[in-house]
Write a protein that holds these residues in place. Sequence first.
Motif, PDB file in Angstrom:
ATOM      1  N   CYS A 161      -1.642  13.394  -0.528  1.00  0.00           N
ATOM      2  CA  CYS A 161      -0.653  14.286   0.086  1.00  0.00           C
ATOM      3  C   CYS A 161      -1.383  15.368   0.876  1.00  0.00           C
ATOM      4  N   PHE A 162      -1.193  15.378   2.182  1.00  0.00           N
ATOM      5  CA  PHE A 162      -1.757  16.412   3.035  1.00  0.00           C
ATOM      6  C   PHE A 162      -0.685  17.474   3.250  1.00  0.00           C
ATOM      7  N   VAL A 163      -1.074  18.746   3.172  1.00  0.00           N
ATOM      8  CA  VAL A 163      -0.116  19.849   3.227  1.00  0.00           C
ATOM      9  C   VAL A 163      -0.521  20.839   4.312  1.00  0.00           C
ATOM     10  N   ILE A 164       0.423  21.104   5.222  1.00  0.00           N
ATOM     11  CA  ILE A 164       0.227  22.107   6.271  1.00  0.00           C
ATOM     12  C   ILE A 164       1.261  23.203   6.040  1.00  0.00           C
ATOM     13  N   GLY A 165       0.795  24.437   5.978  1.00  0.00           N
ATOM     14  CA  GLY A 165       1.684  25.569   5.774  1.00  0.00           C
ATOM     15  C   GLY A 165       2.471  25.915   7.021  1.00  0.00           C
ATOM     16  N   GLY A 166       3.282  26.929   6.873  1.00  0.00           N
ATOM     17  CA  GLY A 166       4.091  27.411   7.983  1.00  0.00           C
ATOM     18  C   GLY A 166       3.343  28.448   8.805  1.00  0.00           C
ATOM     19  N   LEU A 203      -4.246  17.357  12.719  1.00  0.00           N
ATOM     20  CA  LEU A 203      -4.354  16.586  11.482  1.00  0.00           C
ATOM     21  C   LEU A 203      -3.920  15.143  11.703  1.00  0.00           C
ATOM     22  N   TYR A 204      -2.798  14.924  12.351  1.00  0.00           N
ATOM     23  CA  TYR A 204      -2.315  13.564  12.552  1.00  0.00           C
ATOM     24  C   TYR A 204      -3.298  12.752  13.393  1.00  0.00           C
ATOM     25  N   GLU A 205      -3.881  13.397  14.423  1.00  0.00           N
ATOM     26  CA  GLU A 205      -4.876  12.696  15.231  1.00  0.00           C
ATOM     27  C   GLU A 205      -6.105  12.362  14.391  1.00  0.00           C
ATOM     28  N   GLN A 206      -6.559  13.294  13.573  1.00  0.00           N
ATOM     29  CA  GLN A 206      -7.741  13.055  12.750  1.00  0.00           C
ATOM     30  C   GLN A 206      -7.472  11.982  11.697  1.00  0.00           C
ATOM     31  N   LEU A 207      -6.270  11.952  11.154  1.00  0.00           N
ATOM     32  CA  LEU A 207      -5.926  10.891  10.202  1.00  0.00           C
ATOM     33  C   LEU A 207      -5.844   9.538  10.906  1.00  0.00           C
ATOM     34  N   TYR A 208      -5.320   9.522  12.128  1.00  0.00           N
ATOM     35  CA  TYR A 208      -5.305   8.284  12.911  1.00  0.00           C
ATOM     36  C   TYR A 208      -6.734   7.822  13.170  1.00  0.00           C
ATOM     37  N   ARG A 209      -7.611   8.761  13.537  1.00  0.00           N
ATOM     38  CA  ARG A 209      -9.017   8.431  13.785  1.00  0.00           C
ATOM     39  C   ARG A 209      -9.657   7.880  12.510  1.00  0.00           C
ATOM     40  N   MET A 241       0.837  -1.172   0.000  1.00  0.00           N
ATOM     41  CA  MET A 241       0.000   0.000   0.000  1.00  0.00           C
ATOM     42  C   MET A 241       0.890   1.246   0.000  1.00  0.00           C
ATOM     43  N   LYS A 242       0.535   2.212  -0.838  1.00  0.00           N
ATOM     44  CA  LYS A 242       1.335   3.429  -0.910  1.00  0.00           C
ATOM     45  C   LYS A 242       1.114   4.272   0.349  1.00  0.00           C
ATOM     46  N   PRO A 243       2.136   5.001   0.766  1.00  0.00           N
ATOM     47  CA  PRO A 243       1.984   5.793   1.989  1.00  0.00           C
ATOM     48  C   PRO A 243       1.219   7.097   1.735  1.00  0.00           C
ATOM     49  N   ILE A 244       0.549   7.548   2.762  1.00  0.00           N
ATOM     50  CA  ILE A 244       0.022   8.904   2.785  1.00  0.00           C
ATOM     51  C   ILE A 244       1.229   9.803   3.020  1.00  0.00           C
ATOM     52  N   ARG A 245       1.326  10.878   2.277  1.00  0.00           N
ATOM     53  CA  ARG A 245       2.430  11.816   2.501  1.00  0.00           C
ATOM     54  C   ARG A 245       1.904  13.025   3.261  1.00  0.00           C
ATOM     55  N   LEU A 246       2.652  13.405   4.271  1.00  0.00           N
ATOM     56  CA  LEU A 246       2.297  14.527   5.125  1.00  0.00           C
ATOM     57  C   LEU A 246       3.375  15.594   4.971  1.00  0.00           C
ATOM     58  N   GLU A 300       4.184   8.944   5.553  1.00  0.00           N
ATOM     59  CA  GLU A 300       5.523   9.519   5.422  1.00  0.00           C
ATOM     60  C   GLU A 300       5.425  11.015   5.695  1.00  0.00           C
ATOM     61  N   GLU A 301       6.178  11.482   6.675  1.00  0.00           N
ATOM     62  CA  GLU A 301       6.221  12.909   6.972  1.00  0.00           C
ATOM     63  C   GLU A 301       7.388  13.533   6.215  1.00  0.00           C
ATOM     64  N   ILE A 302       7.094  14.571   5.451  1.00  0.00           N
ATOM     65  CA  ILE A 302       8.121  15.295   4.704  1.00  0.00           C
ATOM     66  C   ILE A 302       8.168  16.714   5.239  1.00  0.00           C
ATOM     67  N   VAL A 303       9.279  17.066   5.856  1.00  0.00           N
ATOM     68  CA  VAL A 303       9.441  18.402   6.426  1.00  0.00           C
ATOM     69  C   VAL A 303      10.130  19.276   5.384  1.00  0.00           C
ATOM     70  N   VAL A 304       9.460  20.362   5.027  1.00  0.00           N
ATOM     71  CA  VAL A 304       9.996  21.330   4.076  1.00  0.00           C
ATOM     72  C   VAL A 304      10.545  22.501   4.884  1.00  0.00           C
ATOM     73  N   ARG A 305      11.736  22.917   4.560  1.00  0.00           N
ATOM     74  CA  ARG A 305      12.415  23.976   5.311  1.00  0.00           C
ATOM     75  C   ARG A 305      11.596  25.274   5.314  1.00  0.00           C
ATOM     76  N   ASP A 306      11.587  25.939   6.466  1.00  0.00           N
ATOM     77  CA  ASP A 306      10.952  27.253   6.584  1.00  0.00           C
ATOM     78  C   ASP A 306      11.570  28.225   5.590  1.00  0.00           C
ATOM     79  N   GLY A 307      10.766  29.144   5.080  1.00  0.00           N
ATOM     80  CA  GLY A 307      11.300  30.209   4.236  1.00  0.00           C
ATOM     81  C   GLY A 307      12.171  31.141   5.056  1.00  0.00           C
ATOM     82  N   LYS A 308      13.056  31.850   4.401  1.00  0.00           N
ATOM     83  CA  LYS A 308      13.993  32.737   5.108  1.00  0.00           C
ATOM     84  C   LYS A 308      13.597  34.206   5.033  1.00  0.00           C
TER      85      LYS A 308
END
Length: 154
Positions: free
Chosen positions: A99-104, A136-142, A1-6, A35-43
């Motif tokens: 792919c779920f996306v949370i902004g900064g 979000l992670y709790e709701q996805l777990y639920r 099964m393919k992973p959900i990307r966060l 899979e959690e993918i952390v994108v670097r904060d903008g500068k």
Amino acid sequence: MKPIRLYVIGAAKTPFFKDAAAHYLVALRRHLPAEEIVVRDGKAADAARRKDEEGKALLARLSPRDTVIVLDEHGRGLTSRELAAKVSACIEDPGRVPCFVIGGAYGLSQAVLDRADLTLSLCPGTLPHELARVVLYEQLYRAAAILAGAPYHH
């Protein structure tokens, strides 16, 4: 099964948010690969430029076949069962990756919002981005527990 990307902007810095997000990510992975993918904060000091920097970095990681679900206060609210149905539909589509996306701290750029297949709101108000990650992670777990028939959701 393919992973959900966060996709999340920036690493969690506040210890209790970091611990809570890690807890729910482990719980989610008991039912679905994630899979959690952390994108670097903008500068940039300017909020609009910072969102644009972060947006470009996010969009560079997404493929055209991804199902992109962004979190935004103007998005659609879903019940736990509705979210479970959306997650199920996403993971059952063999050609697409959810792919779920949370902004900064300043949210998401318009380019990322425009790329979204679904804009989701976790509540009517604005949440700090570190808290939004936990919720979000709790709701996805639920949602995953609902799909698995586990007793967590009652």
